[in-house]
Design an enzyme around this catalytic site. Structure first.
Site, PDB file in Angstrom:
ATOM      1  CE  LYS A 200      -3.710   2.325   2.404  1.00 15.11           C
ATOM      2  NZ  LYS A 200      -4.619   2.284   3.544  1.00 15.11           N
ATOM      3  CE  LYS A 253      -6.290   1.579  -0.585  1.00 15.94           C
ATOM      4  NZ  LYS A 253      -6.959   1.434   0.673  1.00 15.94           N
TER       5      LYS A 253
END
Ligand code: PBG
Length: 332
Positions: A200, A253
């Site tokens: 992330k 992400k």
């Protein structure tokens, strides 16, 4: 001209000649079953989110309706986020592990109404933390890793107790997957899965989401825990750790600007790989389409197909319902 005729040993265009042939040779399949719909819940009536046109903050009842619409189209996985009011936010974010909190209530209600739908929850403190960080801010301003992991374990446990199928730690603290696995197992939740936000990134593409939850960091940024957008080798290290600690899925992400990372993890992973087409990616398409600059429908399918082609098994996207509606028609 009439007899112009190249002697070619290969004419790749033959495989593109008709829809039937194109469908036959298409490498990347896209079906609603690959999609996860993120949903926002709050204590209040169903209302549109200003910073994310087309997305709503739902009441529990409204959210259940949306889960039903998604399921009818073949999208049988959702991930839940709470938009919490300011009065519930504290420096340690203790609402995160309130067993009677809105997320546990919503999980239980969704599982009761739609038992077949896979319910994922977000494990991180930012909706409940008055500092707007995913972890607990120590007096010196740093994010306290181990204290936060403790809090995340409690939070994950309340979600599992409520019936969540998969918990998804999105906080990027070190060691949280192993600690959550251990906590869940100790409490008998051996069947509750963990989808780790493995890579992330400290991304500006999350801006509209933070607007939707009013969860932007009050000071500083998330760069001491979320990954540097310039790195990809580090994603392999995070993945190795997450899988060793018991992750059932790993996630990248944002998705679109990080397709090389998706590919790198997909090539090395022994567990399914998910990718999250985040709020900023959603809005880029929405804004361009609203201006008449891009064709929304075909761009949606193209972006999700690109994420799948890069190696994602699972795609989290605010377009899940819209995409599923389009996928009900044959692709051409
Ligand atoms: C926070 C969280 C974020 C998103 C999902 N979980 C924001 C952040 O890390 O600041 C972003 C989702 C999106 O932008 O669509 N735990």
């Amino acid at each position: 001209m009439a007899h112009a005729h190249l002697e070619l040993s290969a004419r790749p265009r033959r495989n593109r000649r008709t829809p039937a042939i194109r469908n036959l040779v298409r490498e990347t399949g896209l079906s609603p079953a690959h999609l996860v719909l993120p949903l926002f819940v709050h204590r209040g009536p169903d209302e549109p989110i200003d910073s994310m046109p087309g997305v709503h903050r739902w009441s529990v009842e409204g959210l259940i309706g949306e889960v039903g619409r998604a399921a009818a189209l073949g999208v049988e996985a959702v991930v839940l986020f709470e938009a919490a009011p300011d009065e519930l936010k504290t420096p340690i974010g203790d609402e995160a592990w309130n067993p009677d909190g809105l997320i546990p209530q919503t999980v239980a209600a969704v599982k009761a109404a739609h038992p077949a739908t896979a319910v994922m929850t977000d494990v991180a403190l930012d909706p409940y933390n008055s500092d707007g960080h995913d972890g607990i801010v120590a007096p010196d301003g740093t994010i306290a890793n181990d204290e936060t992991v403790d809090a995340l374990c409690r939070q994950a446990l309340t979600h599992a107790d409520a019936g969540a199928d998969i918990v998804a730690p999105s906080d990027m603290m070190d060691g949280r997957v192993g600690a959550i696995r251990k906590t869940l197992d100790q409490h008998g939740h051996t069947e509750t899965g963990i989808c780790a936000y493995t890579a992330k990134y400290a991304s500006s593409f999350f801006g509209p989401f933070r607007g939707a939850l009013d969860s932007a960091p009050r000071s500083g940024d998330k760069k001491t825990y979320q990954m540097d957008p310039a790195n990809s080798r580090e994603a392999l290290r995070e993945m190795e750790l997450d899988i060793a600690e018991g992750a059932d899925m790993v996630m990248v992400k944002p998705a679109g600007p990080y397709l090389d990372v998706v590919r790198r993890l997909a090539d090395a992973s022994v567990v399914p790989v998910a990718a999250y087409q985040v709020s900023g990616e959603y809005l880029m398409v929405k804004a361009a389409a609203a201006s008449g600059w891009l064709d929304e429908q075909s761009i949606i399918i193209e972006t999700i197909t690109g994420i799948r082609r890069a190696g994602a098994d699972v795609v989290l996207t605010y377009f899940a319902v819209q995409a599923a509606e389009m996928l009900a028609q044959p692709l051409t």
